[in-house]
Design a protein around this motif. Structure first.
Motif, PDB file in Angstrom:
ATOM      1  N   SER A 128       0.825  -1.200   0.000  1.00  0.00           N
ATOM      2  CA  SER A 128       0.000   0.000   0.000  1.00  0.00           C
ATOM      3  C   SER A 128       0.864   1.257   0.000  1.00  0.00           C
ATOM      4  O   SER A 128       0.581   2.226  -0.717  1.00  0.00           O
ATOM      5  CB  SER A 128      -0.919   0.001   1.223  1.00  0.00           C
ATOM      6  OG  SER A 128      -1.692   1.174   1.265  1.00  0.00           O
TER       7      SER A 128
ATOM      8  N   GLY B 235      -5.744   1.512 -14.061  1.00  0.00           N
ATOM      9  CA  GLY B 235      -7.116   1.042 -13.877  1.00  0.00           C
ATOM     10  C   GLY B 235      -7.238  -0.456 -14.097  1.00  0.00           C
ATOM     11  O   GLY B 235      -7.960  -1.154 -13.372  1.00  0.00           O
TER      12      GLY B 235
ATOM     13  N   GLY C 193      -5.779  -2.350 -11.138  1.00  0.00           N
ATOM     14  CA  GLY C 193      -6.413  -2.040  -9.862  1.00  0.00           C
ATOM     15  C   GLY C 193      -5.661  -1.069  -8.975  1.00  0.00           C
ATOM     16  O   GLY C 193      -5.965  -0.956  -7.786  1.00  0.00           O
TER      17      GLY C 193
ATOM     18  N   VAL D 172      -5.826   2.144  -9.235  1.00  0.00           N
ATOM     19  CA  VAL D 172      -6.789   3.220  -8.993  1.00  0.00           C
ATOM     20  C   VAL D 172      -8.197   2.682  -9.223  1.00  0.00           C
ATOM     21  O   VAL D 172      -8.384   1.657  -9.881  1.00  0.00           O
ATOM     22  CB  VAL D 172      -6.525   4.439  -9.918  1.00  0.00           C
ATOM     23  CG1 VAL D 172      -5.154   5.032  -9.635  1.00  0.00           C
ATOM     24  CG2 VAL D 172      -6.644   4.046 -11.378  1.00  0.00           C
ATOM     25  N   ARG D 173      -9.173   3.408  -8.700  1.00  0.00           N
ATOM     26  CA  ARG D 173     -10.552   2.951  -8.817  1.00  0.00           C
ATOM     27  C   ARG D 173     -11.287   3.523 -10.033  1.00  0.00           C
ATOM     28  O   ARG D 173     -12.421   3.153 -10.304  1.00  0.00           O
ATOM     29  CB  ARG D 173     -11.331   3.320  -7.545  1.00  0.00           C
ATOM     30  CG  ARG D 173     -10.923   2.508  -6.324  1.00  0.00           C
ATOM     31  CD  ARG D 173     -11.736   2.881  -5.111  1.00  0.00           C
ATOM     32  NE  ARG D 173     -11.445   4.247  -4.668  1.00  0.00           N
ATOM     33  CZ  ARG D 173     -12.068   4.844  -3.657  1.00  0.00           C
ATOM     34  NH1 ARG D 173     -13.026   4.198  -2.998  1.00  0.00           N
ATOM     35  NH2 ARG D 173     -11.744   6.075  -3.304  1.00  0.00           N
ATOM     36  N   SER D 174     -10.637   4.413 -10.752  1.00  0.00           N
ATOM     37  CA  SER D 174     -11.281   5.016 -11.928  1.00  0.00           C
ATOM     38  C   SER D 174     -11.599   3.941 -12.949  1.00  0.00           C
ATOM     39  O   SER D 174     -10.731   3.134 -13.308  1.00  0.00           O
ATOM     40  CB  SER D 174     -10.352   6.061 -12.564  1.00  0.00           C
ATOM     41  OG  SER D 174     -10.027   7.061 -11.646  1.00  0.00           O
ATOM     42  N   PRO D 175     -12.842   3.902 -13.446  1.00  0.00           N
ATOM     43  CA  PRO D 175     -13.205   2.887 -14.443  1.00  0.00           C
ATOM     44  C   PRO D 175     -12.492   3.112 -15.764  1.00  0.00           C
ATOM     45  O   PRO D 175     -12.427   4.237 -16.259  1.00  0.00           O
ATOM     46  CB  PRO D 175     -14.721   3.069 -14.584  1.00  0.00           C
ATOM     47  CG  PRO D 175     -14.987   4.478 -14.163  1.00  0.00           C
ATOM     48  CD  PRO D 175     -13.964   4.783 -13.114  1.00  0.00           C
TER      49      PRO D 175
END
Length: 221
Positions: free
Chosen positions: A6, A65, A68, A70-73
């Motif tokens: 992380s 993306g 994974g 970042v969470r942006s689609p």
């Protein structure tokens, strides 16, 4: 182990966002300085290399993306980055005839201001774990003006390039050939323009939805 990964993720994304931020800051500085000292026809020549580097670096966001980070689609990221890369490389780099158009200056300024705010927002968020409310507001409000100016400039530049694309036949593949396949870059450009018609309002509506969610957090706080 999860904690270490992380931290590593945050360090990587912080470095990435701040590096691209400085790239776009340089683009904006060069563009404004050129406008001050010369005219809009000279803007592209001043910003070409940093613009290409900063915009092409955005390809990594698609990978972020996909894996994974970042969470942006990806479905929202891919069209925006794809269209910008197309204008950067497929139009401006490929057809020098359009580089002196006044829309190039408005494109560069719209893109650079947008990205300076966006990358600084994510850079601060990754480095500190949060972003100040004023930066959050800028991130989700300035697009109200800059997205229409940027998109209008993109469409205008592609439209301006159409006659040169047709005359040059660059990137065209003609029959007969060993692949038994043909491709006409002129018609591809027409299709690209057509995609902007439904695509731009859709993206604008999507960003309005994101803005509503983001600003509700400020009110809640």
């Amino acid at each position: 182990m999860a904690g270490f990964l992380s931290v590593l993720r945050r360090i990587y994304l912080s470095v990435y966002n701040w590096a691209v931020f400085f790239g776009w800051f340089r683009v904006l500085y060069l563009a404004l300085n050129t406008l001050r000292e010369s005219n809009y026809g000279k803007v592209y020549g001043a910003v070409e290399r940093p613009l290409q580097l900063a915009q092409t670096a955005a390809v990594l966001e698609i990978l972020h993306g996909l894996v994974g980070l970042v969470r942006s689609p990806v479905s929202a990221t891919l069209p925006q980055i794809g269209s910008r890369l197309y204008v950067t490389w497929g139009i401006l780099w490929s057809f020098p005839e359009v580089r002196g158009h006044f829309l190039v200056a408005s494109l560069v300024i719209s893109w650079s201001i947008t990205e300076i705010i966006r990358y600084s927002f994510f850079g601060v968020k990754e480095a500190l774990g949060f972003a100040p409310s004023w930066l959050l507001w800028l991130r989700y409000s300035t697009f109200l003006v800059l997205y229409p100016t940027g998109i209008s400039s993109e469409v205008g530049i592609i439209y301006t390039a159409i006659p040169y694309i047709k005359a040059s036949e660059k990137y065209c593949i003609r029959m007969p050939n060993k692949w038994n396949f043909s491709f006409d870059y002129f018609y591809a450009a027409i299709v690209a323009l057509g995609i902007y018609v439904p695509g731009s309002p859709h993206m604008y509506q999507y960003m309005l939805g994101q803005r509503k969610k983001a600003l509700s957090k400020i009110k809640a706080a």
